[in-house]
Design a protein around this motif. Structure first.
Motif, mmCIF file in Angstrom:
data_model
loop_
_atom_site.group_PDB
_atom_site.id
_atom_site.type_symbol
_atom_site.label_atom_id
_atom_site.label_comp_id
_atom_site.label_asym_id
_atom_site.label_seq_id
_atom_site.Cartn_x
_atom_site.Cartn_y
_atom_site.Cartn_z
ATOM 1 N N HIS A 196 0.808 -1.220 0.000
ATOM 2 C CA HIS A 196 0.000 0.000 0.000
ATOM 3 C C HIS A 196 0.843 1.273 0.000
ATOM 4 O O HIS A 196 0.468 2.255 -0.641
ATOM 5 N N THR A 197 1.960 1.258 0.719
ATOM 6 C CA THR A 197 2.747 2.489 0.847
ATOM 7 C C THR A 197 3.806 2.625 -0.234
ATOM 8 O O THR A 197 4.266 3.737 -0.512
ATOM 9 N N ASP A 224 6.754 1.896 0.133
ATOM 10 C CA ASP A 224 7.941 2.391 0.838
ATOM 11 C C ASP A 224 8.799 1.225 1.308
ATOM 12 O O ASP A 224 8.306 0.104 1.522
ATOM 13 N N GLU A 257 5.106 2.172 11.695
ATOM 14 C CA GLU A 257 4.808 2.426 10.283
ATOM 15 C C GLU A 257 3.323 2.221 9.999
ATOM 16 O O GLU A 257 2.690 3.004 9.295
ATOM 17 N N TRP A 289 0.543 5.085 8.895
ATOM 18 C CA TRP A 289 -0.217 4.893 7.644
ATOM 19 C C TRP A 289 -1.721 4.904 7.916
ATOM 20 O O TRP A 289 -2.488 5.556 7.200
ATOM 21 N N ASN A 296 -4.941 7.474 6.769
ATOM 22 C CA ASN A 296 -5.838 6.828 5.817
ATOM 23 C C ASN A 296 -7.279 7.031 6.265
ATOM 24 O O ASN A 296 -7.623 6.797 7.425
#
Length: 631
Positions: free
Chosen positions: A313-314, A316, A326, A330, A334
Motif C-alpha cells: 500500500h505504501t 515504501d 509504520e 499509515w 488513511n
C-alpha cells in the motif's frame, strides 16, 4: 492511575470479572520460561510457611512480588458483576487462574480440609452464577481462548481434562498443558515427605502463601488516562508483543465493544484460530503464528503478512523492526473506514496464504513454492497486488505471463550467480510502475486503452531495461553458460537445486505419464558422486578451463545441474558412492520420476565430465521452456 498492593487471594476473592479484550493476543506462556519460574516462586513461599508452622508471629515469611496488572474499570449495567478490562498482565492473571483451578481440583483428592477447598473454589468462580454463564469465571480470556479456557476451568480433574484433550500429533493447547503442569507440581508438593508434615498442613502452607506472601501491584486507570498509550508504554520493555498484537490492539481499542466483536469475528478471528495440519517447530498450531524464515529473520506469518501488505500500500522501504509505528502512521493518515480496511486486510491475507504456504497448482502458487527455495520475499508485495487484481482489471492469462517473466528473471539470475541484494528497491520500483499502469488503464475509455501498454508489457519492459549487474535479466547465452558451468548444489541449501530439478521433472511430464506427487521429501543425488572412487570414475584427458586442474574442474562440474537428479532419501543412500552401473541399476529399480526415466534405456558403464556437460545441454532445452526470456 491508582496503584494498590494486593495478595493473590485478595485480588481473586472479590466478586469481579477480569475481561481480556479481543484486541489482546492469545495465551502464549510456556513451561520453561513462565510456568516453572512461577511455580518456584509459589512453592518457595509455601515451603517458608511450612517451616514456620507453630512459630510466633514474628517469624513471618517475606513477601514476593509477582508483577503488575493494569485494569480499566468498565461500567456495568443493572445487576451484572463488576468488570475490569485487562490492559496489561493478562498472561499472568490467566496463568494464576489455571494454577488455582488445578489447586482446587486436586484439593479434595489430596486431603485438603473443607475450609481450604471452599477457599480454592471461591478464588476461581464468582458465586451465585449458573454453570455455563460467562460471569462464572473470574478471568474471561480473549475470543480465541475462551472455549479451551472454559473446558479447563470446568474439567474437575486432570484425568477428565486429559480425556477431553488426548495427546496426539497436534499437541494439547497451552492452557491445557499449563493446568496439567501445575496439577503435577501440586501433587508432588503435597505428597512430599519433607518436614514430615501432613497433607492438610502442606495445603495450609499454599493458602498462607496466597494470602500473605504472593502479591501483585494492581493499577486501575482513572478518567482521562489513555489505555492505548499506557498499553504501548508498558509493552515497550520486557518481553515485547508481536507487532501484529500491537496493531490488533490499536485497531480494536478504538471500536466499541459490540461493533468491535462483530468486526473481529468477521474479519480478524481467522488470524487467531486457523489451524495447521502439522504444528510448527515450536509446537505452534495456529497457521498465522507459525514462524517462517525470510533471509536472516524468523517471524510469525502474521507479522510477515502485515509487513508485505503495508509495503504494497505504501510502496515504501519499510523496516520490519518498526512495523507497528509504520502501520500506525499509515492508518492515521488513511480515511478508509474500519470495516473497509479490515475487509481488505482479510482478502489480502487469503492471497498471502497462497504465497507463504502454497497448496494449489496455479502459476502464482507454483512460483511461490519456488520462491521459498530462493529465499527471496521482496517480490511478495508485488505478488500481493497482482493477486488482488487478477481477473478484476487484469486477465488471469496476463497475470500468469507476468509471473512467468518474474520467475524467469529470478531463476536465471540465481543460475548466473547474480546478487539479489538490490531486489528490495528494484521490486518496489516495479510495484509502483505496475500500480500506475493498472490505474491508468482502469480510468481510460476504450479508445485511449488501445494506446496504453498492458501491465504485463510494463513489467517486461522494466525487467529487460537494465544492463547493470545488479538488475539485468540474463540472456539465453548467459543463462546457458551459467547452467553448464556454475555449481547450483550447496549442501547447506540443497533445497535450491532441488527446486530446479523439480521444475525440470514437471516440464518433462506429459499427459501420457502418471502424475506423481513430488511434494514429499526427496533428496538431491549426484550421478558422479562427490566422493566417488577414482577407479570407478577415472579422470578423462579433456581440455580444462583456465586456472583448473582435473580435480578442481570435477569439483565444479559434480555440483552443476547436468550431474544432479532427485531420489527418495532411502534410494539416495542405496545408490550413494557406488560405481555407475550399480548406481544406475538401483535408481532404475526404485525411481518412477520422469527425471530418471532416461536411465532405463541408457547402456553406458561409466559417467564422466563429458556426460555431465551433455546431460546439462539436454536439460537446458527444458529450462528454456520453463524460464523463457524475450529476445
Amino acid at each position: 492511575m491508582k496503584p494498590e498492593k494486593l495478595s493473590v487471594q485478595e485480588l481473586f476473592s472479590r466478586e469481579r470479572r477480569f475481561i481480556i479484550p479481543l484486541f489482546q493476543r492469545a495465551y502464549v506462556w510456556n513451561q520453561e520460561e513462565q510456568w516453572e519460574p512461577l511455580w518456584e516462586d509459589i512453592s518457595r513461599r509455601a515451603h517458608a510457611h511450612l517451616q514456620r508452622l507453630g512459630l510466633p508471629a514474628e517469624g513471618k515469611v517475606r513477601t514476593h512480588f509477582l508483577g503488575a496488572v493494569v485494569l480499566n474499570v468498565a461500567n456495568v449495567m443493572g445487576r451484572g458483576i463488576s468488570r475490569s478490562d485487562v490492559i496489561d498482565g493478562q498472561q499472568r492473571l490467566t496463568t494464576l487462574q489455571l494454577f488455582l483451578a488445578a489447586l482446587r481440583d486436586m484439593s479434595g483428592e489430596l486431603g485438603a480440609d473443607a475450609d481450604d477447598i471452599r477457599l480454592f473454589k471461591r478464588l476461581t468462580r464468582n458465586p451465585d452464577c449458573e454453570e455455563g454463564s460467562e460471569e462464572l469465571f473470574k478471568v474471561w480470556p480473549t475470543n480465541s481462548d475462551r472455549e479451551v479456557f472454559s473446558q479447563v476451568m470446568s474439567a474437575g480433574s486432570p484425568a477428565a481434562l486429559e480425556a477431553r484433550f488426548p495427546e496426539n500429533t497436534g499437541g494439547r493447547p497451552r492452557m491445557v498443558q499449563a493446568y496439567l503442569f501445575f496439577a503435577r507440581a501440586i501433587a508432588e508438593f503435597i505428597r512430599s515427605a519433607e518436614h514430615a508434615s501432613s497433607a492438610p498442613d502442606r495445603f495450609l502452607s499454599l493458602v498462607s502463601a496466597l494470602k500473605e506472601s504472593l502479591q501483585l501491584i494492581v493499577i486501575e486507570l482513572e478518567e482521562g488516562d489513555d489505555p492505548q498509550v499506557i498499553f504501548e508504554t508498558l509493552n515497550a520493555r520486557g518481553q515485547p508483543l508481536l507487532p501484529s498484537d500491537l496493531i490488533r490492539n490499536y485497531v480494536f481499542m478504538r471500536i466499541g465493544d459490540a461493533e468491535g466483536n462483530r468486526l473481529y469475528q468477521t474479519y480478524w478471528s481467522h488470524f487467531d484460530t486457523e489451524q495447521v495440519m502439522v504444528p510448527g517447530s515450536d509446537g505452534e498450531s495456529r497457521f498465522w503464528h507459525v514462524e517462517e524464515r525470510q533471509g536472516r529473520l524468523v517471524r510469525p506469518r502474521i507479522d510477515l503478512f502485515i509487513f508485505h501488505y503495508l509495503t504494497m500500500h505504501t510502496e515504501d522501504d519499510i523496516r520490519i523492526g518498526h512495523l507497528f509505528k509504520e502501520f500506525r502512521d499509515w492508518r492515521d493518515a488513511n480515511s478508509t473506514s474500519n470495516e473497509d480496511f479490515l475487509k481488505d486486510l482479510k482478502t489480502a491475507s487469503h492471497h498471502f496464504a497462497r504465497l507463504i504456504a502454497p497448496k494449489g497448482n496455479s502459476r502464482l502458487e507454483v512460483f511461490a513454492s519456488r520462491l521459498r527455495a530462493l529465499d527471496t520475499s521482496t517480490v511478495h508485495p508485488l505478488l500481493l497486488f497482482l493477486a488482488s487484481v487478477e481477473g478484476q482489471g487484469i486477465p488471469v492469462a496476463e497475470v500468469d505471463q507476468i509471473i512467468v517473466d518474474l520467475e524467469s528473471y529470478m531463476v536465471r539470475r540465481f543460475i548466473c550467480w547474480q546478487t539479489p541484494k538490490n531486489y528490495n528497491r528494484f521490486f518496489l520500483s516495479l510495484l509502483t510502475k505496475v500500480k500506475q499502469a493498472y490505474a491508468a488503464r482502469a480510468k481510460a475509455d476504450d479508445t485511449a486503452l488501445a494506446d496504453l501498454p498492458t501491465v504485463a508489457e510494463v513489467v517486461r519492459t522494466e525487467l529487460l531495461r537494465s544492463q547493470e549487474a545488479s538488475a539485468f535479466w540474463p540472456s539465453d547465452e548467459r543463462f546457458r553458460e551459467g547452467w553448464l558451468n556454475n555449481p547450483v548444489y550447496v549442501s547447506s541449501r540443497a533445497d535450491r537445486s532441488a527446486m530446479i530439478l523439480r521444475a525440470l521433472g514437471d516440464a518433462m511430464t506429459t499427459s501420457r505419464n502418471e502424475q506423481l506427487d513430488l511434494s514429499g521429501p526427496v533428496t538431491v543425488e549426484h550421478l558422479l558422486p562427490q566422493k566417488g572412487a577414482i577407479e570407478d570414475y577415472p579422470y578423462l584427458e579433456i581440455s580444462l578451463p583456465q586456472n583448473h586442474d582435473e580435480a578442481s574442474w570435477r569439483k565444479v562440474l559434480v555440483n552443476t545441474v547436468g550431474n544432479l537428479t532427485l531420489l527418495t532419501g532411502a534410494n539416495n543412500t542405496a545408490a550413494s558412492n557406488h560405481a555407475f552401473p550399480v548406481k544406475r541399476a538401483k535408481i532404475v529399480e526404485h525411481s518412477d520420476l520422469r527425471l530418471n526415466a532416461w536411465l532405463r534405456t541408457d547402456t553406458r558403464d561409466s559417467w564422466n565430465e563429458t556426460d555431465i556437460l551433455a546431460r546439462g545441454e539436454e536439460l537446458f532445452h527444458f529450462a528454456l521452456k520453463i524460464w523463457p526470456r524475450p529476445a
